[in-house]
Design a protein around this motif. Structure first.
Motif, PDB file in Angstrom:
ATOM      1  N   THR A 103       2.634  10.422  -7.375  1.00 45.00           N
ATOM      2  CA  THR A 103       2.264  11.827  -7.277  1.00 45.00           C
ATOM      3  C   THR A 103       2.419  12.485  -8.641  1.00 45.00           C
ATOM      4  OG1 THR A 103       2.741  13.917  -6.137  1.00 45.00           O
ATOM      5  CG2 THR A 103       4.614  12.502  -6.615  1.00 45.00           C
ATOM      6  N   ARG A 152       4.900  14.517   1.509  1.00 43.99           N
ATOM      7  CA  ARG A 152       4.278  13.210   1.753  1.00 43.99           C
ATOM      8  C   ARG A 152       4.836  12.149   0.808  1.00 43.99           C
ATOM      9  NH1 ARG A 152      -2.175  12.241   0.855  1.00 43.99           N
ATOM     10  NH2 ARG A 152      -2.295  10.063   1.526  1.00 43.99           N
ATOM     11  N   ALA A 153       5.034  12.511  -0.463  1.00 50.01           N
ATOM     12  CA  ALA A 153       5.582  11.569  -1.431  1.00 50.01           C
ATOM     13  C   ALA A 153       7.037  11.248  -1.110  1.00 50.01           C
ATOM     14  CB  ALA A 153       5.457  12.142  -2.840  1.00 50.01           C
ATOM     15  N   GLU A 155       8.514  11.330   1.810  1.00 50.36           N
ATOM     16  CA  GLU A 155       8.563  10.470   3.000  1.00 50.36           C
ATOM     17  C   GLU A 155       8.192   9.032   2.653  1.00 50.36           C
ATOM     18  OE1 GLU A 155       5.938  12.362   5.695  1.00 50.36           O
ATOM     19  OE2 GLU A 155       7.213  14.137   5.974  1.00 50.36           O
ATOM     20  N   ALA A 156       7.202   8.863   1.779  1.00 48.88           N
ATOM     21  CA  ALA A 156       6.805   7.513   1.376  1.00 48.88           C
ATOM     22  C   ALA A 156       7.931   6.815   0.625  1.00 48.88           C
ATOM     23  CB  ALA A 156       5.548   7.580   0.510  1.00 48.88           C
ATOM     24  N   ALA A 207       0.859  -1.184   0.000  1.00 47.01           N
ATOM     25  CA  ALA A 207       0.000   0.000   0.000  1.00 47.01           C
ATOM     26  C   ALA A 207       0.897   1.237   0.000  1.00 47.01           C
ATOM     27  CB  ALA A 207      -0.895  -0.009   1.229  1.00 47.01           C
ATOM     28  N   LEU A 208       0.605   2.185  -0.870  1.00 46.86           N
ATOM     29  CA  LEU A 208       1.473   3.351  -1.051  1.00 46.86           C
ATOM     30  C   LEU A 208       0.706   4.612  -0.677  1.00 46.86           C
ATOM     31  CD1 LEU A 208       3.022   2.333  -4.486  1.00 46.86           C
ATOM     32  CD2 LEU A 208       4.060   2.078  -2.231  1.00 46.86           C
ATOM     33  N   ASP A 209       1.131   5.260   0.378  1.00 42.86           N
ATOM     34  CA  ASP A 209       0.498   6.488   0.838  1.00 42.86           C
ATOM     35  C   ASP A 209       1.229   7.682   0.227  1.00 42.86           C
ATOM     36  OD1 ASP A 209      -1.099   8.254   2.216  1.00 42.86           O
ATOM     37  OD2 ASP A 209       0.184   8.245   3.994  1.00 42.86           O
ATOM     38  N   GLY A 210       0.534   8.423  -0.633  1.00 40.77           N
ATOM     39  CA  GLY A 210       1.147   9.588  -1.256  1.00 40.77           C
ATOM     40  C   GLY A 210       1.817   9.310  -2.579  1.00 40.77           C
TER      41      GLY A 210
END
Length: 333
Positions: free
Chosen positions: A65, A76-77, A79-80, A59-62
């Motif tokens: 992009t 956010r990207a 950091e992910a 699962a990829l949060d951010g």
């Protein structure tokens, strides 16, 4: 685990194929890589293909992009990406189309720095390829540049590539990670791409839309018997009038990927029955045979790399024509 950023000198140079091929090569050695195009739209087709290709995608949060106008990636990207790079799985990142210009160049630098990635530069083969052509990319990535992979070496140019171009690049300090030859499977369009090209629809076996078409033949008058004529090419599309069941049956008796039925009339049941028995898709179009052939002249240039068979083929080519241990080592450190 290690991170590789797959950059290219131009669009359509082979970045997607390399990411997919490396992912499968790692799978064959019992590894579970992550393949990702981090700067893209949420509906990006490459990422959808990677999710299908790689088992258990995270699962990829951010991510992904969209590309910001100023090239500055959202926090956010970033950091992910750092979290993925620090994880336990090898990470393959497909780069942007331009690694040097404007916002794309700035975003490329940010991606490499955020993940501490090594960079592989994919370069389309040219007989006049020189180290000077790649100097700006080497300066841009510096010590992060692992090496260069020359893709799509023309048939009959293998000796020139190995004896002249690769040594010249090496003398200039550019590590050559592979010289991958052009390949019919990789340039082959799918049945679905053929159907779109002729403004047609797949009437039978639409689930075989990813089947590859390695040759195109036309069904017409010939002095030789039809089955003999069609047996000259395997995995082909035969473009033929929909009201010629004699030619349909001759083609279906040979290795045929699909029939492209032209003229806008319905095929007879003999054709449908034989196609069902052989598992052959029927592409139906209102175009004439001549118009369909004219549309198909450039279909190879529209062919996508997002086909599992092509990924498997590229993995095989990497094993034969690239320094696969060096690429894998960079990902498994």
């Amino acid at each position: 685990m290690g991170v590789l950023y797959i950059a290219g000198t131009s669009p359509h140079c082979g970045k997607t194929a390399l990411v997919a091929g490396l992912a499968l090569a790692l799978h064959r050695h019992g590894k579970a890589p992550i393949a990702l195009k981090p700067v893209a739209s949420a509906e990006d087709a490459d990422n959808a293909f990677f999710r299908h290709l790689v088992a258990d995608p995270p699962a990829l949060d951010g991510l992904p992009t969209p590309l910001p106008a100023d090239g500055v990636l959202p926090a956010r990207a970033t950091e992910a990406l750092r979290a993925l790079a620090q994880g336990s799985r090898p990470l393959l990142l497909e780069g942007l189309d331009s690694v040097l210009l404007g916002s794309q160049g700035q975003a490329s630098t940010a991606l490499v720095e955020a993940t501490s990635a090594r960079v592989v530069l994919v370069v389309p083969y040219r007989p006049d390829l020189r180290a000077e052509d790649l100097e700006s990319a080497r300066s841009h990535f510096g010590q992060r540049l692992l090496g260069v992979l020359v893709n799509w070496v023309w048939r009959y140019h293998g000796h020139r590539a190995h004896a002249q171009i690769a040594p010249a690049l090496e003398r200039a300090g550019l590590r050559v990670l592979g010289l991958v030859p052009e390949d019919r499977v990789l340039s082959a369009p799918t049945v679905a791409e053929v159907a779109r090209c002729v403004e047609g629809e797949i009437r039978l076996y639409p689930e075989k839309g990813d089947a590859l078409v390695e040759a195109i033949m036309v069904g017409g008058w010939a002095l030789d018997e039809g089955q003999y004529v069609f047996s000259r090419h395997a995995r082909k599309a035969v473009v033929v009038r929909a009201d010629r069941p004699d030619l349909h049956l001759a083609a279906l008796a040979t290795s045929t990927t699909c029939l492209v039925l032209t003229g806008g009339v319905e095929p007879v049941q003999y054709t449908v029955y034989e196609a069902e028995q052989t598992g052959t898709p029927l592409v139906w179009t209102r175009l004439s045979t001549l118009a369909a052939l004219q549309r198909l002249e450039g279909v190879a240039g529209l062919a996508t790399a997002r086909v599992p068979e092509k990924a498997r083929r590229f993995a095989d080519l990497l094993a034969q024509h690239a320094d696969l241990p060096a690429l894998q080592s960079a990902l498994l450190d």
